[in-house]
Design a protein around this motif. Structure first.
Motif, PDB file in Angstrom:
ATOM      1  N   UNK A   1       0.831  -1.188   0.000  1.00  0.00           N
ATOM      2  CA  UNK A   1       0.000   0.000   0.000  1.00  0.00           C
ATOM      3  C   UNK A   1       0.868   1.241   0.000  1.00  0.00           C
ATOM      4  N   UNK A 192     -12.877   3.459  -6.531  1.00  0.00           N
ATOM      5  CA  UNK A 192     -12.041   3.483  -7.735  1.00  0.00           C
ATOM      6  C   UNK A 192     -11.958   4.913  -8.269  1.00  0.00           C
ATOM      7  N   UNK A 195      -9.759   7.191  -6.115  1.00  0.00           N
ATOM      8  CA  UNK A 195      -8.329   7.046  -6.406  1.00  0.00           C
ATOM      9  C   UNK A 195      -7.975   7.727  -7.725  1.00  0.00           C
ATOM     10  N   UNK A 226     -10.494   5.409   2.686  1.00  0.00           N
ATOM     11  CA  UNK A 226      -9.351   4.516   2.468  1.00  0.00           C
ATOM     12  C   UNK A 226      -8.711   4.804   1.108  1.00  0.00           C
ATOM     13  N   UNK A 230      -4.954   6.107   0.318  1.00  0.00           N
ATOM     14  CA  UNK A 230      -4.037   5.398  -0.576  1.00  0.00           C
ATOM     15  C   UNK A 230      -3.429   6.329  -1.620  1.00  0.00           C
ATOM     16  N   UNK A 231      -4.074   7.466  -1.841  1.00  0.00           N
ATOM     17  CA  UNK A 231      -3.495   8.471  -2.730  1.00  0.00           C
ATOM     18  C   UNK A 231      -2.742   9.541  -1.937  1.00  0.00           C
TER      19      UNK A 231
ATOM     20  N   UNK B   1      -4.622   1.018  -9.206  1.00  0.00           N
ATOM     21  CA  UNK B   1      -5.182  -0.041  -8.376  1.00  0.00           C
ATOM     22  C   UNK B   1      -4.981  -1.387  -9.030  1.00  0.00           C
ATOM     23  N   UNK B   4      -7.396  -5.383  -8.739  1.00  0.00           N
ATOM     24  CA  UNK B   4      -8.860  -5.406  -8.669  1.00  0.00           C
ATOM     25  C   UNK B   4      -9.398  -6.439  -9.658  1.00  0.00           C
ATOM     26  N   UNK B 227     -10.166  -3.502   0.495  1.00  0.00           N
ATOM     27  CA  UNK B 227      -8.784  -3.967   0.657  1.00  0.00           C
ATOM     28  C   UNK B 227      -8.623  -5.382   0.109  1.00  0.00           C
ATOM     29  N   UNK B 230      -8.549  -5.289  -3.580  1.00  0.00           N
ATOM     30  CA  UNK B 230      -7.246  -4.805  -4.061  1.00  0.00           C
ATOM     31  C   UNK B 230      -6.195  -5.907  -4.038  1.00  0.00           C
TER      32      UNK B 230
END
Lengths: 427, 427
Positions: A1, A192, A195, A226, A230-231, B1, B4, B227, B230
């Motif tokens: 991550x 999605x 992000x 979340x 993550x970004x 990502x 996925x 998560x 991912x």
């Protein structure tokens, strides 16, 4: 991550976005009490009030009194939302009296349809006065968050092109904004997309601080948070109990439903559990969330408020406050999976409480347990599932005592122990 | 990502994990009605029942009748949880009569404390008979999901070492298990941990199919699901309305709180919004979730059930069913941000409904709108915020009619239109 920040800065929005859709007027002293409590437990960014016209949103008719009543530690940033010039006039007047805020939020929507619904203006009409508002605030030494609402889609206009967000960010920064908030005003975002949007914006504007502002309308508040983490996003908005309304509808009734902001208590727990520092203690955050529930007179939407923090990583002592919160104490907190020896009624209850709690919450060393009318029914063995339910019957705060009803069952449902116990807490 | 999956396979657990903690006995015909509806709308994996001893969990005393009452399309996999040999005996007997399941779930916990609390056995005592159970099931042609409960932490024992999960997976696969479920039985997991655990397990066991089974105890169900997605996990468990209880406590009362499984409706929406194919239609999923609410006699914990799918990506026609669901229709569904011309009472209401709905839900072409007692109060202009609230007063299914109360307001709160309208739906 990759990209997960080590620490974040959560802006607590309860006193503004949270209360915006609340029908009942929350008295000023309760608003200030919660904001002051936020300060005490470590929030560094707090959305304190709105300068919407008091006739439009009565909840904020006391904005000046709220700003007068709150603590002013140097490291806390207060934020107010300013919908228009007149709101700024009122704020600047207050600033001169020493009750200002360090940041304001300026409002635009990515969708013109929403802008019309929310501010009754087209882009062409909204932007020139907004440019002026940003400049005036900056001249007065106030930072400006450029809010882009409906950034992830609009229920009126549909999809929002990424170029529009880029364009509005460029425009805001040109006017002197100091950060940019991407608002999922009505809960249309998915992880999605979050992000993709934040990833793109970070690449395009590497020096801009972005604020992630999600609503939990469709249950994705934490998942979207979340995705933003993550970004690498460090500025997050949330509200106690997941309160909040959608601004463009005058009668939101949203507290009945699920359209509020992402819940502060749940967000803090998730981040802390992930090892991301919030600077906050989850126990204190829960206590403050419970204060908000008390002031609103109902259960709000926080999960952690009901379930408590993750047990085996929690280290607080059992307290009267704790008993008050739970009312009927969840069996999971208090059952012991196995018993090592047979015990008498009184010592059994003591054993159960100490044994079960010791695994998670150290009980105060000198907690005194007094049993009263405990009756043993039948035997129990080492392997019994001990479902002991404790219901709080009464709390006498002055004496530091709590009276609990106890009911213990074997795996087959047989009750083998029932009665009342008294816990005497150390002063 | 990265990672996925393009499509997932959701196992709907309402009829087992969902109902496990439900106090009221849900009649067999309601259980089968929902399961059959799940089949109709495209679920391919359905946890149908449990073979726990009927005296322990009365809810499953009708497991045979449930299995007899459900459809048997060749592409649907039914799953039952089998806690012990006797449960398997009962299942195999039923299998011979043609009412079997294609997969069973075998139960272990990663924590011995939880295993003792749940099954009253130590590892040494539990594993030999479980090995036998797995072998017998496999010999009978039944696949076996090796469930590892409390895989992300145990409220009794604390942290669970990753090596323990590896060890139990190895052991299960040696016995002939066909997939491995990592269960977050009491909602202790966080997304960082989920990625670490599933990431590690996928690397260590590249050929094993893992099932992600989260509980939403602390609001992280969807974030943990994200998560797991991912990390490429395609098998996910969920339950309508977020129902579910924690098995090791006999009186969970969890439906009052937030300890159930991740909510099916919300999970499907998140995945579909992310472009991950579930093979399901969110509208039909919501309808089935509402069936579950009806059968349980209360609102459950789904967000999407209240808020509906993301508006601008939804394409269903307004229906009687839809009106029934919403009762008081959310303003966001029905307000129009701007009005192009002045209209009379009746045509205004028609305009509002058509204009607002047309943006999201195409209204049936031949929908007939009859107004009754609509009174105009004051003027409205192009820019007015039109907050029109529709409350469903009555639905006459046989006539295809619905009577709605309408209340429209200007931005300043002035009511300018109120009365009743009738919608006549095409047959």
């Amino acid at each position: 991550m990759n990209g997960l920040p080590e620490r974040v800065n959560i802006c607590e929005c309860w006193a503004r976005d949270g209360l915006q859709g609340e029908d009942q007027f929350i008295p000023t002293e309760k608003k200030t009490a919660i904001i002051n409590r936020m300060v005490d437990i470590g929030f560094k960014r707090i959305e304190a009030t709105s300068f919407a016209h008091p006739k439009l949103i009565r909840q904020f008719s006391d904005s000046l009194e709220v700003l007068k009543g709150i603590k002013r530690p140097p490291d806390v940033t207060y934020i107010a939302i300013i919908p228009n010039d007149k709101g700024l006039d009122r704020l600047l007047e207050i600033c001169q009296k020493g009750y200002g805020v360090q940041e304001i939020t300026a409002i635009l929507s990515a969708s013109e349809d929403h802008l019309l619904a929310n501010l009754e203006r087209t882009f062409d009409e909204a932007m020139p006065p907004l440019a002026d508002l940003v400049k005036r605030a900056r001249q007065a030494g106030i930072k400006v968050i450029g809010c882009i609402g409906t950034a992830f889609g609009c229920p009126l206009a549909g999809e929002v092109p990424l170029e529009k967000i880029v364009e509005l960010t460029d425009w805001y920064m040109d006017q002197g904004a100091t950060s940019i908030m991407l608002g999922d005003t009505t809960g249309e975002a998915n992880p999605r997309q979050v992000r993709e949007v934040f990833g793109h914006m970070r690449d395009r504007f590497p020096r801009v601080d972005f604020v992630a502002h999600f609503h939990d309308t469709r249950g994705m508040g934490l998942a979207n948070t979340l995705a933003a983490l993550q970004e690498g996003i460090v500025l997050h908005d949330s509200s106690f109990g997941g309160m909040g309304g959608q601004p463009a509808t005058r009668r939101p009734k949203y507290h009945k439903g699920f359209a509020g902001n992402t819940c502060t208590e749940d967000m803090v727990l998730m981040m802390e559990e992930m090892g991301i520092q919030t600077g906050l203690n989850i126990e204190e955050v829960i206590d403050t969330g419970l204060m908000a529930e008390e002031f609103c007179g109902r259960h709000l939407l926080g999960h952690v408020t009901r379930s408590g923090p993750v047990r085996h990583r929690s280290f607080r002592a059992l307290s009267l406050q704790e008993l008050r919160i739970h009312g009927e104490i969840a069996p999971a907190l208090l059952f012991a999976g196995k018993m090592k020896e047979e015990l008498s009624g009184q010592s059994l209850v003591g054993y159960v409480i100490r044994e079960a709690l010791a695994k998670n919450w150290p009980v105060p060393e000198d907690l005194n347990i007094v049993t009263d009318g405990i009756a043993m029914k039948g035997e129990f063995e080492r392997r019994d599932i001990l479902v002991t339910k404790f219901k709080v019957l009464a709390i006498e705060k002055s004496k530091g005592e709590a009276l609990l009803e106890v009911l213990s069952q074997k795996a087959n449902g047989d009750v083998f122990l029932e009665g009342q116990i008294k816990l005497v807490f150390p002063k």
